[in-house]
Motif scaffolding. Sequence first.
Motif, PDB file in Angstrom:
ATOM      1  N   SER A 133       0.831  -1.210   0.000  1.00 52.40           N
ATOM      2  CA  SER A 133       0.000   0.000   0.000  1.00 52.40           C
ATOM      3  C   SER A 133       0.859   1.252   0.000  1.00 52.40           C
ATOM      4  O   SER A 133       0.494   2.278  -0.555  1.00 52.40           O
ATOM      5  N   GLY A 138       0.022   5.200  -0.738  1.00 52.21           N
ATOM      6  CA  GLY A 138      -0.863   5.452   0.383  1.00 52.21           C
ATOM      7  C   GLY A 138      -0.253   6.442   1.364  1.00 52.21           C
ATOM      8  O   GLY A 138       0.959   6.578   1.476  1.00 52.21           O
ATOM      9  N   SER A 145      -0.465   1.028   9.586  1.00 48.28           N
ATOM     10  CA  SER A 145      -1.035  -0.031   8.769  1.00 48.28           C
ATOM     11  C   SER A 145      -0.898  -1.387   9.449  1.00 48.28           C
ATOM     12  O   SER A 145      -1.838  -2.190   9.467  1.00 48.28           O
ATOM     13  N   THR A 195     -10.442  -2.719   5.449  1.00 50.44           N
ATOM     14  CA  THR A 195     -10.491  -1.835   4.287  1.00 50.44           C
ATOM     15  C   THR A 195     -11.171  -0.519   4.623  1.00 50.44           C
ATOM     16  O   THR A 195     -10.896   0.504   3.990  1.00 50.44           O
ATOM     17  N   LEU A 198      -7.995   1.234   5.697  1.00 52.01           N
ATOM     18  CA  LEU A 198      -6.851   1.322   4.799  1.00 52.01           C
ATOM     19  C   LEU A 198      -7.184   1.968   3.469  1.00 52.01           C
ATOM     20  O   LEU A 198      -6.405   2.736   2.941  1.00 52.01           O
ATOM     21  N   ALA A 199      -8.343   1.593   2.916  1.00 52.96           N
ATOM     22  CA  ALA A 199      -8.588   2.004   1.542  1.00 52.96           C
ATOM     23  C   ALA A 199      -8.885   3.495   1.433  1.00 52.96           C
ATOM     24  O   ALA A 199      -8.747   4.061   0.362  1.00 52.96           O
ATOM     25  N   GLN A 202      -6.117   5.853   0.095  1.00 48.93           N
ATOM     26  CA  GLN A 202      -5.560   5.642  -1.223  1.00 48.93           C
ATOM     27  C   GLN A 202      -6.214   6.553  -2.234  1.00 48.93           C
ATOM     28  O   GLN A 202      -7.372   6.929  -2.090  1.00 48.93           O
ATOM     29  N   LYS A 207      -8.012   1.536  -5.154  1.00 49.64           N
ATOM     30  CA  LYS A 207      -8.548   0.906  -3.950  1.00 49.64           C
ATOM     31  C   LYS A 207      -8.542  -0.598  -4.075  1.00 49.64           C
ATOM     32  O   LYS A 207      -8.203  -1.305  -3.131  1.00 49.64           O
ATOM     33  N   VAL A 210      -5.310  -2.255  -3.463  1.00 49.81           N
ATOM     34  CA  VAL A 210      -4.935  -2.347  -2.055  1.00 49.81           C
ATOM     35  C   VAL A 210      -5.777  -3.392  -1.351  1.00 49.81           C
ATOM     36  O   VAL A 210      -5.291  -4.138  -0.502  1.00 49.81           O
TER      37      VAL A 210
END
Lengths: 232, 197
Positions: A133, A138, A145, A195, A198-199, A202, A207, A210
């Motif tokens: 990522s 990211g 993370s 997600t 995390l997503a 981005q 997305k 990742v």
Amino acid sequence: MADEANRQFAGLSDVSISEDIPVEGDISVPMGSSSSNRQRGEEDEFSTLDEPVKETILRDLRAVGSKFIHVLYPKRSSVLLRDWDLWGPLLLCVTLALLLQGGAADSEDQGGPQFAEVFVIVWFGSIIITLNSKLLGGTISFFQSLCVLGYCIMPLTAAMAVCRIVLVGGSGTVSFIVRLVVVTASFGWSTFASTAFLADNQPPGRKSLVVYPVFLFYFVIGWMVLTFSPSQ
Amino acid sequence: MADDTEDVELDFAADEQERARRSAVIRHPLASFFHLFFRVVAIVAYLLSDWISENFASCFVLIITLLSFDFWSVKNVTGRLLVGLRWWNQIDEDGKSLWVFEAKKASRDNNIGTEAEARIFWLGLIICPLIWICFFFTSLFSLKIKWLSLVVASISLQAANLYGYLRCKAVGEDGQHADSFTGQHLLQRPDIIFGIL
């Protein structure tokens, strides 16, 4: 106008600073609420030496506990992200590895998740997903993370505990179906929770690039959980 | 205006305490003990792993637990008590990760450790990772791969503290004031590792 200004500052009229007395003081630059709290807290913690150890322990435990609760209800919050810590992931990894012990596949001559393998899969998997990522641009930092991925293993660990309980009752078709449902639900929950954190960091269009490794990571762990069979 | 002939209370007891504190060899015996205790017990547990338990998993959990306690206590307690150094990571509002290294200025009123304590701190901090690196090579060359995973985890826990405190020492020795604001100047140097992290 000048009269008004003079009236406002009337109380200061007898204060005079001569030219040759240097005026000095401390200017602490606030870099954000957390850091200025730290600076003030620094003085306190340096001077009260005995008391803070218990305080520090309790504070860390409370932080870990609140993160567990945030995984249970994964909505966009900054708790997992802002104050990351890796104690929760370590605890979850050790718990999962211990729960995966004692299986038929755990003997030396067969394949199957041995203790160290679970550890390596979880941590190496997390590190590789994080690198992925970050290489995709990211904005989340390395340890943040790792923190998110580690904490989101919690549903799968809970599923493992449930599976072991179910397996006590027998390992027939019914128990397999129950375990399949539980593992699938927790796998979906883990992926969705991670997600959600995390997503968002981005750029759009990347997305799915990742999300896919995260999906694979939790799929592998879910597979280990589902295929666990106790030794006869 | 104070009357010069007023009676002034002289507090000898506090003076005695101050002098005793300043001349003590070890000011924080408990912190010094715990600084070394967890790391040494972890190394001993690794060496005596066959006697402790036949199960690899329980040995692994025991050593990792000991080293986690060691990591936490060295990072949060013994560092600031024995040598007045501290390091941490904070995320600011933009989501950027910031590593802060702090070194306390040595002054008379500080309760920082004595020379003996500083020696205990640094020796313990440096020698134990070196021992774990030796274990890394012994387990690598004897092909005991599952012990290798334990050794790698131990090295990462111990080396993190070592690196953090070396950076703090660099902050202190640069002669700058001990506060996190100037610590940031050092962080803006191009630094490959922390650039990624």
